[in-house]
Scaffold this active site. Structure first.
Site, PDB file in Angstrom:
ATOM      1  N   ALA A 117       0.826  -1.210   0.000  1.00  0.00           N
ATOM      2  CA  ALA A 117       0.000   0.000   0.000  1.00  0.00           C
ATOM      3  C   ALA A 117       0.865   1.267   0.000  1.00  0.00           C
ATOM      4  O   ALA A 117       1.945   1.267   0.603  1.00  0.00           O
ATOM      5  CB  ALA A 117      -0.927  -0.007   1.219  1.00  0.00           C
ATOM      6  N   CYS A 237      13.190   4.338   2.296  1.00  0.00           N
ATOM      7  CA  CYS A 237      13.332   5.754   1.957  1.00  0.00           C
ATOM      8  C   CYS A 237      13.984   6.470   3.139  1.00  0.00           C
ATOM      9  O   CYS A 237      13.525   7.526   3.580  1.00  0.00           O
ATOM     10  CB  CYS A 237      11.983   6.378   1.590  1.00  0.00           C
ATOM     11  SG  CYS A 237      10.715   6.249   2.864  1.00  0.00           S
TER      12      CYS A 237
END
Length: 503
Positions: A117, A237
Site C-alpha cells: 500500500a 526511503c
C-alpha cells in the site's frame, strides 16, 4: 517554496548525517533549500511513454533510472486531468521508481509486493508484467489496502491478488513460489523529509532501531517465498545505515544461499557503504553493490535499494520446490464452469433467483463485450460477486484475501452489473458499445463528475451494425476507458462510481 523556508530538520538527525557524510555534508544540507521535484510514471498497460508524450501538452523530462518515468513542473496538476482518471499514469516521487527497476521483472513472472500500500510500486510491477504472470500485493494495514485496491483498479491491472495479512502467514502457502519479491520496508523515512514536512516533525531518534527489528523479520520471511534463482529487492526511503547496509549484511551472514546482484551504474546512483557496517559481519563488503540515492547527488529524494539473488540449488541437493505440491494446488475455489443445482431442488422461481452469477456474466459478455477478455482465467465467486483469478495460485485457506483477482462485477436476479475495475481493465476495442471524448471535451469532466449526458446515436460507436444501441457503453477519454454508462434514447446515463468522482 523550499523545505528550509518552512521547517527545520531535527538536530539529532543533522548531527548524525554530518558524522556519516563528512566533507559531503554541506552539499547534503544545502539540498534541503532546493525545491522538491515532481514525477509521474506512464502506465504501459494503457499507453507507451512515446504515445503519452505525443498526447499530452505538458513539458516532461525523462527520469534517468525509470524508462516510464518523467519529471513535471510544479505548476502542473496531473491529478486534475481526465487522463489521470483514465489510468494513463501514476503520480510518484522520482526516486521511489528505482527499486522496481532493480528487481528486473519480466513478463510471466510471479511477483510479490510484500508491503504494497498504497500501490505505486505494485502498479509499476504490473506494468513490467504486461498482463502476464501475476502480482500478489500484500499489506498488513486494512485501511491502507483500500487505497491499494483503488490504484490497481485505476491502472487497469488484471493479474493481481490483493492480500491483507501478516507476512508470517504467507510463508507456507507461498513457499518457494515467487520469481521476484519487493520489500519496500517500513522505515524511519529520513529520505522523505523534504517531500513530507510532517514526517520531519514527527521523527524520533529511536525510530531506526524500532524499524530495523521489523525489517530483519520481513527479509527472513520473504526469503522463504523466493524461488532458487529468484531476485528480491529490499528498499527504504531512509538514510540510516542501521536500516540499510546493516540489515543487508546481517541477512547475508544468515543466508549463504543469497548474494548481492550489483546495482547498475546509473546517473546519480551511489554505492552502498560497507564502512557503515560494524565489525563482525563476514559479508559487509558486498553491500557496496547496493544503491544509495542522495538528494544532493541526483534529482530526487533519498532512497536505498539492494537487489539480492537466491543462488540456484546445487544439483542433487534438497531445495525448496519452485511449485507447491500438486495436492496443495487443488483449487479451494469454485470450478470455472457454472455449477448446476442438484436434482430434486428448489421451485423454478427460487432457482432462477439463485442462478450462478457466471451465467449472468456470460450473457453480459455476449451483449456488451467483444469476446471474454478474462480468457481462460478461473472465475471465482464470492456471493454474487465474480472475479477472474490469475492462474497457478496455491490454496489460500486461512489467509485474508481482499481481492482474489480481477473484479468483474456482480449479479442479482440474473442481471449482471459490470464493475468499474472491469471497465478500467478493458481495451476500448473489447467493448461492443463505446463513446470517446477527447481530454479537452467538457463532457469528459462532466462524465467524471457523475453527470448524465446527451449523446446522439451517431456519436455512439458500435463494433458492428448488429450491436443494439441500448445497453452498457464503455466511456473512453482519448481512446482509453474511464468507466461505464448506459445509452438509451439520446441519453448517456452515468455509471461512474460515486467514490471516484471528480471533485
Amino acid at each position: 517554496m523550499t523545505f528550509m523556508a518552512e521547517c527545520s530538520l531535527p538536530q539529532a538527525f543533522l548531527l548524525h548525517m554530518k558524522e556519516l557524510l563528512g566533507e559531503e555534508y554541506p552539499a547534503f544540507e544545502a539540498s534541503y533549500g532546493e525545491d522538491r521535484l515532481y514525477g509521474l510514471r506512464v502506465n504501459p498497460l494503457k499507453i507507451s511513454p512515446a504515445a503519452f508524450r505525443e498526447l499530452t501538452e505538458w513539458e516532461l523530462k525523462p527520469i534517468p533510472w525509470a524508462p516510464e518515468g518523467f519529471y513535471y513542473e510544479e505548476g502542473v496538476r496531473p491529478g486534475k486531468h481526465p487522463h489521470y482518471h483514465a489510468g494513463l499514469y501514476y503520480i510518484q516521487e522520482p526516486s521511489a521508481m528505482a527499486p522496481v527497476e532493480l528487481l528486473d521483472v519480466q513478463p510471466g513472472h510471479r511477483v510479490l509486493d510484500l508491503c504494497a500500500a498504497p500501490g505505486g510500486k505494485t502498479t509499476q510491477l504490473a506494468g513490467k508484467l504486461q498482463g502476464t504472470g501475476l502480482v500478489a500485493a500484500n499489506d498488513i494495514h486494512s485501511e491502507r489496502v483500500k487505497a491499494l485496491v483503488k490504484n490497481l483498479e485505476l491502472n487497469g491491472v488484471r493479474e493481481a491478488v490483493v492480500l491483507n495479512e501478516d507476512p508470517a502467514k504467507l510463508q507456507e502457502a507461498f513457499r518457494g513460489y515467487f520469481d521476484r519479491i519487493l520489500i519496500d520496508a517500513p522505515c524511519s523515512g529520513e529520505g522523505m523529509f523534504r517531500k513530507e514536512e510532517e514526517m520531519a516533525k514527527a521523527w524520533q531518534e529511536d525510530w531506526t532501531e524500532k524499524y530495523a527489528s521489523m525489517q530483519r523479520v520481513l527479509l527472513r520471511q520473504a526469503a522463504v517465498m523466493l524461488k532458487p534463482g529468484g531476485r528480491l529487492v529490499y528498499s527504504t526511503c531512509t538514510f540510516s545505515p542501521e536500516e540499510n547496509e546493516q540489515i543487508i549484511a546481517g541477512f547475508l551472514d544468515e543466508h549463504p544461499d543469497f548474494e548481492i546482484a550489483p546495482a547498475p551504474e546509473l546517473p546519480g546512483f551511489a554505492p552502498g557503504r560497507p564502512d557503515w557496517v560494524p565489525a563482525g559481519s563476514a559479508r559487509a563488503a558486498e553491500t557496496a553493490g547496493a544503491a544509495r540515492l542522495w538528494p544532493h547527488r541526483l534529482a530526487g529524494e533519498g532512497h536505498f535499494a539492494a537487489a539480492l539473488r537466491r543462488r540456484e540449488a546445487p544439483e542433487g541437493a534438497a531445495a525448496l520446490a519452485a511449485e507447491p505440491a500438486p495436492e496443495a494446488r487443488r483449487a479451494a475455489r469454485p470450478s470455472a464452469k457454472p455449477q448446476r443445482r442438484a436434482a430434486g431442488g428448489r421451485p423454478a422461481a427460487k432457482a432462477a433467483a439463485a442462478a450462478d452469477p457466471r451465467e449472468a456474466l456470460a450473457r453480459f459478455a455476449g451483449e456488451s463485450l467483444a469476446g471474454e477478455p478474462y480468457g481462460s482465467a478461473e472465475l471465482v465467486l464470492r456471493g454474487e460477486h465474480v472475479y477472474a483469478a490469475p492462474a497457478g495460485l496455491p490454496v489460500l485457506d486461512g489467509i485474508r484475501v481482499v481481492r482474489p483477482g480481477w473484479y468483474l462485477g456482480s449479479a442479482a436476479k440474473g442481471r449482471f452489473a459490470p464493475s468499474h475495475a472491469l471497465a478500467m481493465g478493458l481495451r476500448a476495442e473489447e467493448a461492443l458499445r463505446r463513446v470517446n471524448f477527447t481530454g479537452g471535451d467538457p463532457r469528459a469532466v462532466r462524465y467524471l463528475k457523475g453527470d448524465t449526458l446527451e449523446l446522439t446515436p451517431e456519436e455512439l460507436l458500435r463494433a458492428h451494425e448488429n450491436v443494439q444501441t441500448k445497453g452498457y457503453t464503455l466511456v473512453c477519454i482519448d481512446g482509453y476507458p474511464a468507466g461505464w454508462a448506459k445509452w438509451q434514447d439520446g441519453l448517456l446515463k452515468n455509471e461512474y462510481p460515486a467514490g471516484w468522482r471528480w471533485t
